[in-house]
Motif scaffolding. Structure first.
Motif, PDB file in Angstrom:
ATOM      1  N   VAL A  19       9.364  54.888  35.061  1.00  0.00           N
ATOM      2  CA  VAL A  19       9.725  55.718  36.038  1.00  0.00           C
ATOM      3  C   VAL A  19       9.838  54.802  37.267  1.00  0.00           C
ATOM      4  N   ALA A  20       9.305  53.473  37.380  1.00  0.00           N
ATOM      5  CA  ALA A  20       9.519  52.513  38.436  1.00  0.00           C
ATOM      6  C   ALA A  20      10.886  51.813  38.355  1.00  0.00           C
ATOM      7  N   ALA A  21      11.716  52.042  37.155  1.00  0.00           N
ATOM      8  CA  ALA A  21      12.828  51.394  37.109  1.00  0.00           C
ATOM      9  C   ALA A  21      13.895  51.636  38.270  1.00  0.00           C
ATOM     10  N   ASP A  22      14.544  50.500  38.464  1.00  0.00           N
ATOM     11  CA  ASP A  22      15.582  50.523  39.668  1.00  0.00           C
ATOM     12  C   ASP A  22      16.908  50.100  39.295  1.00  0.00           C
ATOM     13  N   PRO A  23      17.641  50.879  38.521  1.00  0.00           N
ATOM     14  CA  PRO A  23      18.929  50.354  37.875  1.00  0.00           C
ATOM     15  C   PRO A  23      20.012  50.147  38.977  1.00  0.00           C
ATOM     16  N   VAL A  24      20.427  48.908  38.887  1.00  0.00           N
ATOM     17  CA  VAL A  24      21.756  48.802  39.916  1.00  0.00           C
ATOM     18  C   VAL A  24      22.887  48.099  39.209  1.00  0.00           C
ATOM     19  N   LEU A  25      23.987  48.478  39.376  1.00  0.00           N
ATOM     20  CA  LEU A  25      25.279  48.208  38.929  1.00  0.00           C
ATOM     21  C   LEU A  25      25.510  47.002  39.688  1.00  0.00           C
ATOM     22  N   VAL A  26      25.573  45.803  38.865  1.00  0.00           N
ATOM     23  CA  VAL A  26      25.707  44.249  39.784  1.00  0.00           C
ATOM     24  C   VAL A  26      27.157  43.695  39.422  1.00  0.00           C
ATOM     25  N   ASP A  27      27.701  44.165  38.162  1.00  0.00           N
ATOM     26  CA  ASP A  27      28.903  43.442  37.807  1.00  0.00           C
ATOM     27  C   ASP A  27      29.721  44.047  36.705  1.00  0.00           C
ATOM     28  N   VAL A  28      31.022  43.789  36.530  1.00  0.00           N
ATOM     29  CA  VAL A  28      31.639  44.033  35.249  1.00  0.00           C
ATOM     30  C   VAL A  28      32.029  42.906  34.897  1.00  0.00           C
ATOM     31  N   ALA A  29      31.853  42.500  33.594  1.00  0.00           N
ATOM     32  CA  ALA A  29      32.046  40.938  33.341  1.00  0.00           C
ATOM     33  C   ALA A  29      32.580  41.100  31.806  1.00  0.00           C
ATOM     34  N   PRO A  30      33.299  39.901  31.190  1.00  0.00           N
ATOM     35  CA  PRO A  30      33.339  39.760  29.937  1.00  0.00           C
ATOM     36  C   PRO A  30      31.983  39.660  28.865  1.00  0.00           C
ATOM     37  N   ALA A  31      31.985  40.189  28.114  1.00  0.00           N
ATOM     38  CA  ALA A  31      30.855  40.135  27.362  1.00  0.00           C
ATOM     39  C   ALA A  31      30.301  38.942  26.954  1.00  0.00           C
ATOM     40  N   SER A  32      31.122  37.994  26.640  1.00  0.00           N
ATOM     41  CA  SER A  32      31.015  36.574  25.997  1.00  0.00           C
ATOM     42  C   SER A  32      30.165  35.806  27.207  1.00  0.00           C
ATOM     43  N   GLU A  33      30.303  36.361  28.770  1.00  0.00           N
ATOM     44  CA  GLU A  33      29.672  35.390  29.666  1.00  0.00           C
ATOM     45  C   GLU A  33      28.342  36.329  30.104  1.00  0.00           C
ATOM     46  N   VAL A  34      27.975  37.430  29.461  1.00  0.00           N
ATOM     47  CA  VAL A  34      26.725  37.909  30.154  1.00  0.00           C
ATOM     48  C   VAL A  34      25.688  38.404  29.032  1.00  0.00           C
ATOM     49  N   ILE A  35      26.273  38.761  27.840  1.00  0.00           N
ATOM     50  CA  ILE A  35      25.511  39.341  26.798  1.00  0.00           C
ATOM     51  C   ILE A  35      24.764  38.128  25.943  1.00  0.00           C
ATOM     52  N   PRO A  36      23.354  38.009  25.937  1.00  0.00           N
ATOM     53  CA  PRO A  36      22.577  37.198  25.393  1.00  0.00           C
ATOM     54  C   PRO A  36      22.975  37.062  24.028  1.00  0.00           C
ATOM     55  N   ASP A 151      42.124  43.846  31.071  1.00  0.00           N
ATOM     56  CA  ASP A 151      43.004  43.025  31.863  1.00  0.00           C
ATOM     57  C   ASP A 151      43.267  43.581  33.397  1.00  0.00           C
ATOM     58  N   ILE A 152      42.797  44.884  33.533  1.00  0.00           N
ATOM     59  CA  ILE A 152      43.300  45.686  34.630  1.00  0.00           C
ATOM     60  C   ILE A 152      42.020  46.003  35.342  1.00  0.00           C
ATOM     61  N   TRP A 153      41.323  47.098  34.741  1.00  0.00           N
ATOM     62  CA  TRP A 153      40.480  47.921  35.239  1.00  0.00           C
ATOM     63  C   TRP A 153      38.950  47.224  35.267  1.00  0.00           C
ATOM     64  N   GLY A 154      38.618  46.556  34.208  1.00  0.00           N
ATOM     65  CA  GLY A 154      37.341  45.872  34.239  1.00  0.00           C
ATOM     66  C   GLY A 154      37.302  44.736  35.348  1.00  0.00           C
ATOM     67  N   PRO A 155      38.243  44.002  35.315  1.00  0.00           N
ATOM     68  CA  PRO A 155      38.351  42.943  36.615  1.00  0.00           C
ATOM     69  C   PRO A 155      38.266  43.619  37.928  1.00  0.00           C
ATOM     70  N   ALA A 156      39.057  44.503  37.963  1.00  0.00           N
ATOM     71  CA  ALA A 156      39.036  45.238  39.434  1.00  0.00           C
ATOM     72  C   ALA A 156      37.779  45.718  39.747  1.00  0.00           C
ATOM     73  N   LEU A 157      37.051  46.525  38.847  1.00  0.00           N
ATOM     74  CA  LEU A 157      36.040  46.770  39.119  1.00  0.00           C
ATOM     75  C   LEU A 157      34.674  45.824  39.268  1.00  0.00           C
ATOM     76  N   GLY A 158      35.022  44.722  38.509  1.00  0.00           N
ATOM     77  CA  GLY A 158      34.022  43.828  38.722  1.00  0.00           C
ATOM     78  C   GLY A 158      34.054  43.067  40.192  1.00  0.00           C
ATOM     79  N   ALA A 159      35.128  42.980  40.602  1.00  0.00           N
ATOM     80  CA  ALA A 159      35.538  42.416  41.809  1.00  0.00           C
ATOM     81  C   ALA A 159      34.828  43.474  42.922  1.00  0.00           C
ATOM     82  N   ALA A 160      35.192  44.466  42.611  1.00  0.00           N
ATOM     83  CA  ALA A 160      34.579  45.504  44.124  1.00  0.00           C
ATOM     84  C   ALA A 160      33.195  45.593  43.949  1.00  0.00           C
TER      85      ALA A 160
END
Lengths: 414, 57
Positions: A19-36, A151-160
């Motif tokens: 219940v203490a969790a504080d989820p914040v959307l911080v990026d939209v990115a290629p899986a290769s760059e972020v998923i461990p 190519d279009i939506w993911g990169p645009a939403l990441g930038a925003a």
């Protein structure tokens, strides 16, 4: 302190973390760059571990699609040969702080929502939701939609999202629950709230006009857009509750279309599985019961955190998708309190007198009462090559919880 | 609370049906009032799991 007292204290700690969790959307990115741990020529999938030869039809179809999407194969036959050969590694999303809808397939060039739990510093990831490839459709049209996201939506939403400095999801989810969403298959309000929040920033990111217009149309007209976000938020909220010694709280419920699996806080790293159940609900025109595959997807992470079927009493609109009555939906949400450790102070349901959603599924209470969680879900075809065919309600096998309880006793009672 | 035995024996009985619903259904069909209590043996009736629950819950 008796074991019973240790369990109760451990479960209170697990509940406190959730219940203490504080989820914040911080990026939209290629899986290769972020998923461990996500390597080249690796496919992440939904549910507990499953080998290619036991994979259900829809997940096989989705895996074939990813081989084509990544350019590892030129046609479905070559993709199937590659997958049969064992050259493509396949691992559960949950082993990589990740979740995926339905077949849940994620590879390096799939863009993912990145959600940070700012109360604990952990991150979780989820791919976008659509109605075709994630259900096993590997047609050119299905893969073209993945390419548009890449190519279009993911990169645009990441930038925003980066320009916004992140978007706090807790207040957005709390508001959407007041607007008739339950954050699993009913995310109409949250999708609109997200589209409204991101739109003015999107037009101010310096992106090409065509990309902005296409992304605005995508966010403004996708009734399941927010599901990818709610799944990532739920995963980011649940992961800090893993590994609490002696806790009987469920930290994941996930299905691969072959098996249903759960994980338990005090039994970190183990899966407790049983054959995947059949979903009872409504099929789209043209489909029959015998076409339906079994229960599939990581999206039950939303129920694990107290949304979805746990909040369905406040979301009667979803019944058009799943079937059932408003009275049944209210009863489901009330029943879920009997198997949970507590309730959320933040996620409130107006239809239940603004009481909080039930949080922290306790395997002891499930087995004691024979009451298993309620999950609302989509339905895939049992064979590869099809999109969504319906939606409904599913209950996990009691066996998963019974096995976990027996293992818990073995570990803690000797 | 004092119980009026005459009233209890002469009044119309109300049945509480615990568990399997079919037993209560036949009483209801015979014109009796039945209150249903949804119950099933813990752990699906598995004595080993029930013993674990006795210790842990």
């Amino acid at each position: 302190m008796s074991l019973r007292e240790r369990i109760n204290a451990a479960n209170e700690e697990a509940l406190r973390r959730i219940v203490a969790a504080d989820p914040v959307l911080v990026d939209v990115a290629p899986a290769s760059e972020v998923i461990p741990g996500l390597r080249d020529r690796m496919i992440l999938h939904s549910g507990p571990p499953v080998a290619w030869d036991r994979m259900c039809g829809a997940q096989r179809g989705a895996a074939i699609g990813m081989c084509l999407f990544e350019g590892w194969a030129n046609d479905p036959a070559e993709a199937e040969r590659l997958l049969n050969s064992g050259e493509i590694a396949q691992e559960p999303n949950h082993h990589h702080a990740t979740v995926g809808p339905m077949a849940g397939t994620i590879t390096r060039n799939m863009w993912v929502w990145v959600v940070e739990n700012r109360a604990f510093g952990n991150r979780a990831f989820c791919r976008q939701v659509e109605s075709f490839q994630q259900f096993g459709d590997y047609s050119a049209e299905a893969l073209a939609a993945l390419a548009k996201w890449r190519d279009i939506w993911g990169p645009a939403l990441g930038a925003a999202v980066r320009k916004m400095g992140g978007l706090p999801l807790k207040p957005l989810v709390a508001r959407a629950l007041h607007m008739g969403d339950e954050m699993h298959n009913r995310v109409v309000a949250s999708s609109s709230l997200f589209a409204n929040a991101v739109a003015p920033v999107l037009v101010d990111c310096g992106l090409p006009k065509e990309q902005v217009l296409s992304t605005l149309y995508y966010t403004g007209n996708h009734p399941f857009l927010f599901l990818g976000l709610s799944m990532a938020a739920a995963k980011a909220s649940m992961d800090p509750a893993r590994g609490v010694e002696a806790s009987t709280v469920v930290t994941a419920m996930a299905r691969n279309g072959t098996e249903f699996g759960i994980q338990v806080s005090g039994l970190e790293g183990e899966w407790f599985t049983a054959p995947a159940p059949r979903v009872h609900g409504l099929l789209l025109p043209g489909w029959k019961e015998e076409d339906a595959g079994l229960d599939m997807g990581d999206s039950a992470i939303t129920e694990t955190v107290g949304w979805g079927g746990f909040a369905i009493g406040g979301a009667p609109g979803i019944l058009a998708f799943t079937g059932g009555t408003a009275e049944q939906a209210l009863a489901y949400s009330r029943d879920m309190r009997t198997i949970s450790v507590g309730t959320s102070p933040d996620y409130l349901l107006p239809a239940l007198n603004f009481e909080g959603t039930a949080v922290g599924i306790d395997i002891r209470k499930v087995v004691q009462t024979n009451t298993v969680p309620v999950i609302d879900t989509a339905i895939a075809h049992r064979e590869p090559g099809h999109g969504i065919i319906g939606g409904g309600i599913v209950r996990p096998p009691l066996e998963c919880f019974s096995r976990a309880l027996a293992r818990f006793s073995e570990k803690y009672q000797g | 609370m004092p119980v009026n035995l005459d009233e209890l024996l002469q009044g119309k009985p109300v049945f509480i049906n615990v568990g399997v619903r079919a037993f209560g259904d036949s009483l209801r069909e015979a014109g009796h009032e039945v209150i249903y209590l949804d119950w099933s043996p813990p752990a699906g009736g598995d004595p080993r799991l029930a013993a674990i629950l006795d210790d842990l819950l």
